[in-house]
Design an enzyme around this catalytic site. Structure first.
Site, PDB file in Angstrom:
ATOM      1  N   ASP A 188      -2.958  -1.809   9.029  1.00 53.52           N
ATOM      2  CA  ASP A 188      -2.858  -1.917   7.657  1.00 53.52           C
ATOM      3  C   ASP A 188      -3.412  -3.204   6.920  1.00 53.52           C
ATOM      4  O   ASP A 188      -3.592  -3.306   5.789  1.00 53.52           O
ATOM      5  CB  ASP A 188      -1.277  -1.691   6.871  1.00 53.52           C
ATOM      6  CG  ASP A 188      -1.017  -0.099   7.528  1.00 53.52           C
ATOM      7  OD1 ASP A 188      -1.832   0.653   7.557  1.00 53.52           O
ATOM      8  OD2 ASP A 188       0.204  -0.090   7.365  1.00 53.52           O
ATOM      9  N   ALA A 206       1.012  -6.926   4.382  1.00 51.09           N
ATOM     10  CA  ALA A 206       0.715  -7.776   3.058  1.00 51.09           C
ATOM     11  C   ALA A 206       0.868  -9.333   3.315  1.00 51.09           C
ATOM     12  O   ALA A 206       0.042 -10.218   2.880  1.00 51.09           O
ATOM     13  CB  ALA A 206       1.259  -7.301   2.033  1.00 51.09           C
ATOM     14  N   VAL A 219      11.076  -4.419   2.820  1.00 50.52           N
ATOM     15  CA  VAL A 219      11.191  -4.524   4.522  1.00 50.52           C
ATOM     16  C   VAL A 219      11.145  -3.117   5.054  1.00 50.52           C
ATOM     17  O   VAL A 219      12.087  -2.481   4.792  1.00 50.52           O
ATOM     18  CB  VAL A 219      12.173  -5.533   4.877  1.00 50.52           C
ATOM     19  CG1 VAL A 219      12.086  -5.664   6.389  1.00 50.52           C
ATOM     20  CG2 VAL A 219      11.896  -7.111   3.974  1.00 50.52           C
ATOM     21  N   ALA A 220      10.282  -3.050   6.028  1.00 47.30           N
ATOM     22  CA  ALA A 220      10.582  -1.629   6.912  1.00 47.30           C
ATOM     23  C   ALA A 220      10.326  -0.405   6.090  1.00 47.30           C
ATOM     24  O   ALA A 220      11.293   0.450   6.293  1.00 47.30           O
ATOM     25  CB  ALA A 220      11.676  -1.890   7.976  1.00 47.30           C
ATOM     26  N   GLY A 221       9.599  -0.521   5.053  1.00 48.61           N
ATOM     27  CA  GLY A 221       9.817   0.618   4.096  1.00 48.61           C
ATOM     28  C   GLY A 221       8.514   1.611   4.085  1.00 48.61           C
ATOM     29  O   GLY A 221       8.503   2.597   3.300  1.00 48.61           O
ATOM     30  N   GLY A 222       7.455   1.416   5.054  1.00 53.22           N
ATOM     31  CA  GLY A 222       6.438   2.264   5.070  1.00 53.22           C
ATOM     32  C   GLY A 222       5.397   1.977   3.784  1.00 53.22           C
ATOM     33  O   GLY A 222       4.705   2.645   3.309  1.00 53.22           O
ATOM     34  N   GLY A 230       4.777  -6.211   5.897  1.00 54.76           N
ATOM     35  CA  GLY A 230       4.562  -7.303   6.786  1.00 54.76           C
ATOM     36  C   GLY A 230       2.986  -7.556   6.779  1.00 54.76           C
ATOM     37  O   GLY A 230       2.461  -8.514   7.079  1.00 54.76           O
ATOM     38  N   LYS A 276       0.798  -1.096   0.128  1.00 52.47           N
ATOM     39  CA  LYS A 276      -0.105  -0.079   0.034  1.00 52.47           C
ATOM     40  C   LYS A 276       0.909   1.369   0.132  1.00 52.47           C
ATOM     41  O   LYS A 276       1.948   1.329   0.489  1.00 52.47           O
ATOM     42  CB  LYS A 276      -0.766  -0.018   1.286  1.00 52.47           C
ATOM     43  CG  LYS A 276      -0.410   0.050   2.560  1.00 52.47           C
ATOM     44  CD  LYS A 276       0.133   1.609   3.144  1.00 52.47           C
ATOM     45  CE  LYS A 276       0.883   1.538   4.413  1.00 52.47           C
ATOM     46  NZ  LYS A 276       1.399   2.978   4.656  1.00 52.47           N
TER      47      LYS A 276
HETATM   48  O1  C5P Z   1      -1.338  -1.601  13.774  1.00 51.90           O
HETATM   49  P1  C5P Z   1       0.311  -1.816  13.630  1.00 51.90           P
HETATM   50  O2  C5P Z   1       0.739  -3.114  14.412  1.00 51.90           O
HETATM   51  O3  C5P Z   1       0.673  -1.907  12.184  1.00 51.90           O
HETATM   52  O4  C5P Z   1       0.867  -0.718  14.434  1.00 51.90           O
HETATM   53  C1  C5P Z   1       2.327  -0.669  14.666  1.00 51.90           C
HETATM   54  C2  C5P Z   1       2.567   0.154  15.537  1.00 51.90           C
HETATM   55  O5  C5P Z   1       2.478   1.579  14.757  1.00 51.90           O
HETATM   56  C3  C5P Z   1       1.705   0.516  16.649  1.00 51.90           C
HETATM   57  O6  C5P Z   1       2.283  -0.233  17.603  1.00 51.90           O
HETATM   58  C4  C5P Z   1       1.797   2.032  17.182  1.00 51.90           C
HETATM   59  O7  C5P Z   1       2.665   2.260  17.810  1.00 51.90           O
HETATM   60  C5  C5P Z   1       1.777   2.543  15.778  1.00 51.90           C
HETATM   61  N1  C5P Z   1       0.565   3.040  15.137  1.00 51.90           N
HETATM   62  C6  C5P Z   1       0.016   4.183  15.742  1.00 51.90           C
HETATM   63  N2  C5P Z   1      -1.115   4.463  15.135  1.00 51.90           N
HETATM   64  C7  C5P Z   1      -1.733   4.023  14.237  1.00 51.90           C
HETATM   65  C8  C5P Z   1      -1.067   2.836  13.564  1.00 51.90           C
HETATM   66  C9  C5P Z   1       0.098   2.416  14.159  1.00 51.90           C
HETATM   67  O8  C5P Z   1       0.378   4.728  16.577  1.00 51.90           O
HETATM   68  N3  C5P Z   1      -2.712   4.526  13.598  1.00 51.90           N
END
Ligand code: C5P
Length: 339
Positions: free
Chosen positions: A151, A119, A110-113, A117, A21
């Protein structure tokens, strides 16, 4: 599609893919009580895919996770892997003690925004649902997906969607069909999503402190201000309207990412990448989600290839790819039973 050569003979295996995404708009509110941030985002799925195979495994050791492709060594292979968590969630729900081996092939940085993970989790949910014959359907899978990460539901759904809550509440934007050709510039190293959110909180607190010092009567820092804590990037209506048209420049002028400042603060070298892409003629350049991947929006595929070549030549990215969106969500690409 040929079966993966490493699938044990006779083992039943299902393979699914799920897309990366990008966020065409990413508005981030203040941190909530549960540690997450309220988001207002426009997600778009792009043509980079994770591929996940789940197979019933008759080995007597713990089911394994094998990861291949670019960046694979950085991906955990224990049960914290998001695909493994997805498999475990559905297996538990099915009351099954089947051993399920997981193979992941990385096509998303990986870890690219770009939700690589997430997906993996999306593809694993879709594949495991089929492998175990659960027949959960999309809505139920998206509900399970939200438990695994913010996501993940979008990686199941794909297309273009409005995301609210912590990103997991989706509304498909059916008219947002404008195609985009995008250069994806991968950075050296990754940024962890929680670290970038924390940096954003820090930058905002710092800005509030400076404002208060400068003007103690500044209403913008009033904790009772109803606007406080809302995503800063503003509304999405103009972007959604532009996405229904066919002018890439109009869309590019409306892209926004509240997390960019935090990603640039943690990785200042990205400023140079963005500058080079803009000087190469991209319509717009911005950090993807929490970064550090940078995205450059172009008029068409030829334009994107030319911009990608310039970025490569300047040596400001570890790897450069050209992609397009929107694409659909997760789907099964190989199921030997053909169900
Ligand atoms: O939801 P996900 O596990 O992908 O999020 C990883 C981390 O990113 C969360 O633990 C949180 O620290 C941060 N996050 C957030 N606000 C969001 C989505 C993620 O602070 N809306």
């Amino acid at each position: 599609m040929p079966r993966d050569a490493s699938t044990p003979a006779g083992a039943r295996a299902v393979t699914a893919v799920a897309p990366a995404k990008i966020n065409l708009h990413l508005g981030v509110g203040d941190v909530r009580g549960d540690g997450y941030h309220d988001l207002l985002t426009v997600y778009r799925a792009v043509d980079l895919w994770e591929r996940v195979t789940v197979s019933l495994d008759d080995a007597d050791h713990d089911s394994e996770v094998v990861v291949t492709g670019p960046g694979a060594p950085q991906v955990p292979t224990d049960r914290t892997n998001l695909a493994a968590r997805a498999v475990d969630l559905l297996r538990e729900e099915a009351g099954s003690d089947a051993r399920i081996a997981i193979r992941i092939h990385k096509g998303v940085p990986v870890a690219g925004g770009m939700a690589g993970g997430s997906a993996d989790a999306a593809a694993a949910l879709v594949a495991t649902d089929r492998l175990l014959g659960l027949g959960l359907g999309r809505a139920a899978l998206e509900e399970r997906a939200a438990r695994l990460g913010s996501d993940v539901p979008f990686c199941i759904r794909g297309g273009t969607a409005l995301g609210t809550g912590r990103g997991e509440k989706l509304a498909t934007l059916l008219h947002a069909r404008a195609e985009q050709h995008i250069v994806v510039a991968l950075a050296d190293g990754g940024l962890s999503t929680p670290t970038v959110f924390a940096e954003l909180d820090r930058l905002r607190a710092e800005r509030d402190r400076l404002r208060a010092e400068r003007d103690p009567a500044d209403p913008g820092r009033d904790p009772a201000d109803p606007e406080r804590g809302l995503p800063r990037a503003g509304g999405v209506d103009p972007l959604v309207a532009a996405l229904a048209g066919d002018d890439p420049a109009a869309v590019a002028g409306l892209l926004a990412n509240d997390m960019e400042a935090a990603a640039l603060s943690l990785m200042p070298a990205l400023r140079r990448t963005l500058r080079v892409g803009l000087e190469a003629g991209a319509l717009h350049g911005m950090v993807s989600g929490s970064g550090p991947t940078c995205l450059f929006f172009c008029t068409d595929r030829d334009h994107a290839i030319a911009v990608a070549a310039e970025i490569s030549e300047h040596g400001v990215a570890r790897e450069v790819r050209v992609t397009r969106g929107p694409v659909g969500g997760a789907y099964i690409v190989d199921d030997p039973t053909g169900k």
